[in-house]
Every structure is written in structure tokens, then in C-alpha cells.
Design an enzyme around this catalytic site. Sequence first.
Site, PDB file in Angstrom:
ATOM      1  N   SER A 211       0.835  -1.196   0.000  1.00  0.00           N
ATOM      2  CA  SER A 211       0.000   0.000   0.000  1.00  0.00           C
ATOM      3  C   SER A 211       0.879   1.259   0.000  1.00  0.00           C
ATOM      4  O   SER A 211       1.699   1.430  -0.892  1.00  0.00           O
ATOM      5  CB  SER A 211      -0.949  -0.041   1.199  1.00  0.00           C
ATOM      6  OG  SER A 211      -1.901   0.990   1.139  1.00  0.00           O
ATOM      7  N   ASP A 276     -10.064  -4.249  -5.091  1.00  0.00           N
ATOM      8  CA  ASP A 276      -9.482  -3.326  -4.113  1.00  0.00           C
ATOM      9  C   ASP A 276     -10.343  -2.069  -4.021  1.00  0.00           C
ATOM     10  O   ASP A 276     -10.539  -1.374  -5.014  1.00  0.00           O
ATOM     11  CB  ASP A 276      -8.052  -2.965  -4.523  1.00  0.00           C
ATOM     12  CG  ASP A 276      -7.261  -2.287  -3.424  1.00  0.00           C
ATOM     13  OD1 ASP A 276      -7.829  -1.416  -2.734  1.00  0.00           O
ATOM     14  OD2 ASP A 276      -6.074  -2.628  -3.247  1.00  0.00           O
ATOM     15  N   HIS A 305      -8.418  -4.709  -0.483  1.00  0.00           N
ATOM     16  CA  HIS A 305      -7.150  -4.056  -0.142  1.00  0.00           C
ATOM     17  C   HIS A 305      -6.440  -4.727   1.026  1.00  0.00           C
ATOM     18  O   HIS A 305      -5.212  -4.694   1.100  1.00  0.00           O
ATOM     19  CB  HIS A 305      -7.405  -2.582   0.191  1.00  0.00           C
ATOM     20  CG  HIS A 305      -6.163  -1.754   0.281  1.00  0.00           C
ATOM     21  ND1 HIS A 305      -5.379  -1.470  -0.820  1.00  0.00           N
ATOM     22  CD2 HIS A 305      -5.542  -1.165   1.344  1.00  0.00           C
ATOM     23  CE1 HIS A 305      -4.349  -0.721  -0.447  1.00  0.00           C
ATOM     24  NE2 HIS A 305      -4.411  -0.536   0.861  1.00  0.00           N
TER      25      HIS A 305
END
Length: 329
Positions: A211, A276, A305
Site C-alpha cells: 500500500s 481493491d 485491499h
Amino acid sequence: MPEPGPRMNGFSLGELCWLFCCPPCPSRIAAKLAFLPPEPTYTVLAPEQRGPGAPAPASAASTSSASAAAQPAPQQPEEGGAGPGACSLHLSERADWQYSQRELDAVEVFFSRTARDNRLGCMFVRCAPSSRYTLLFSHGNAVDLGQMCSFYIGLGSRINCNIFSYDYSGYGVSSGKPSEKNLYADIDAAWQALRTRYGVSPENIILYGQSIGTVPTVDLASRYECAAVILHSPLMSGLRVAFPDTRKTYCFDAFPSIDKISKVTSPVLVIHGTEDEVIDFSHGLAMYERCPRAVEPLWVEGAGHNDIELYAQYLERLKQFISHELPNS
């Protein structure tokens, strides 16, 4: 955060003003978009804090501890006046520790110092002492080392790699405030600590970013060659996350990884969930297509995610990449 109002590309007009006008500079925009440091889930104690008469951790029921037993090189003293290799890690209940004291004893903690003069909390997890590779892991935006510690032990033991990680400035025990410039200084300090303290050479380091952690990972990989790079749910840039229709990088954009990925000369594995909800799948696809040394990516059908690690193909792809696809495997 302003009250909800008419929305544009997922943001209300009030939110747009708050985002870009208070003040309108990339570092502030980046901080508002990306950084969510949690309340620290751990403490790091130096030897003098653990001696006779020193206060103990909150309670035996609410904390676990590990002694950092590594012996660093003499030129790498502990920050804060502590002697080398002597800090101890204490986890709170919120860290959700999933292993025994034996595994926790394998976790080494210490402080480094960044070029921007922030104290950096670092962690080395000896999951596989005979392993060739060490992952330099840059974690996501809403966790700290205490929360990631159990995951590191499980991951490292399954893919046969040691794991080195650090907390961004303003996270965990690291000083300073989260910012884009600090992100880059933080990973530079972590890279240098891994190389000098543990003697790990670049050809044995795998950079792993998850991320927001893909941002410093790509930046470092664009400047240094290493064994490999793993980008887990990467983003193209900050504006492209907030405004999906953005087609170019503006001067006030933050985290422009899409403009750096073409400079990465190491093998790159991109991992992204097709569903996501935070960083759209299109970001992973674009990063993959722009990367000159990308290997077969892992698109996890149906994953969001925060749950890619729960899919069996996640570990399978990592094992295949590390054990069979790297030049010196």
C-alpha cells in the site's frame, strides 16, 4: 474533516477545499490522503530502563517482551545512549501477538537515525537464519511494527526469508511527523541499517512495499539495485487515488511512483486484488505495464485491499518468485 456536502469524484466540495487549500502544498496533501498512524502498540526499552528499580511494562497479562540480542557493528550505536544490541520489545494487547515467547525472543529491535534527524524504530525478525534473502518490508498506512510483528514471523517462516522492517516517522516509537519527504528518508535509513548492522548486501535484499509502503519502496528501488522488488497493492500517485480520472502527474501531486517505476532495474513482482476498494486495481496494472523488469504479476480475483494474504495463491506466488525466478535462486 469538513461536513459532507455535494460530492465530486468521491469527495465533497468542502473536502476538496480542506484537501488542497489548507495549505496547497504536496506534503500536506500527502499527509491528509495517506497517513493514519495508530496509537502505538509497543514500546522499546533500553538497558538502563530495564535495570533494577526500573518500571516494568504495564502488566504481564497485557504485554509480551523480547530481548534484542543482535550484536551490531561498533559504528552503529543505539540511539538515545543505549548500548548496542540491548533493547527489548514490549507488545500491548492491541498488537495481537499470535506466537510464543520463543518466537518473540527472535525479534530484535533498535533505533536508527534518518537524514532528516528523526529517530527510526527498526525491527529484525530472524525467521530463517540459513536463508539467503532478507525482505526490507515497508508496511501499510494504519499499522505499526507491533501489529505487524506476528505477520512477519508467519510470512518469513513460510517463504524462508528473514524480515527487516521499520516504522515511518510519526508511527510507533519513531519520532517526527509522517510526510512524503520523511518516507524517503526513513527507507534510506532502514536500507543503510540493514546493510551496515547486519551485513546484508544489496543482492540479498528484497524490497517489499505494501500500500503506502510501495511509495518509499519504488523510490529506493529507482536509485539502488537489489535482488528483487515486491509491490503489494501499489498506487500510481496520490492524486490518481483521490481522482481516478487523473491522466498525468501535476506539480502538486504526491507519491509519483508511476514516474519512477521505469527506473527500477531489479525484477519486480506486482500483487493486487481485483476488488481493491482503497487503491483501484488499475493502479497495479499500470505499474506493472510501466515496469521494465516486471515478472508475471499476481492478480487476486475477488480480493480487496486488506485480505490478499488470506488467499492461497499469495504465498504460492511469493515462494515461486523467490525460490525459482530470481537470478541467483
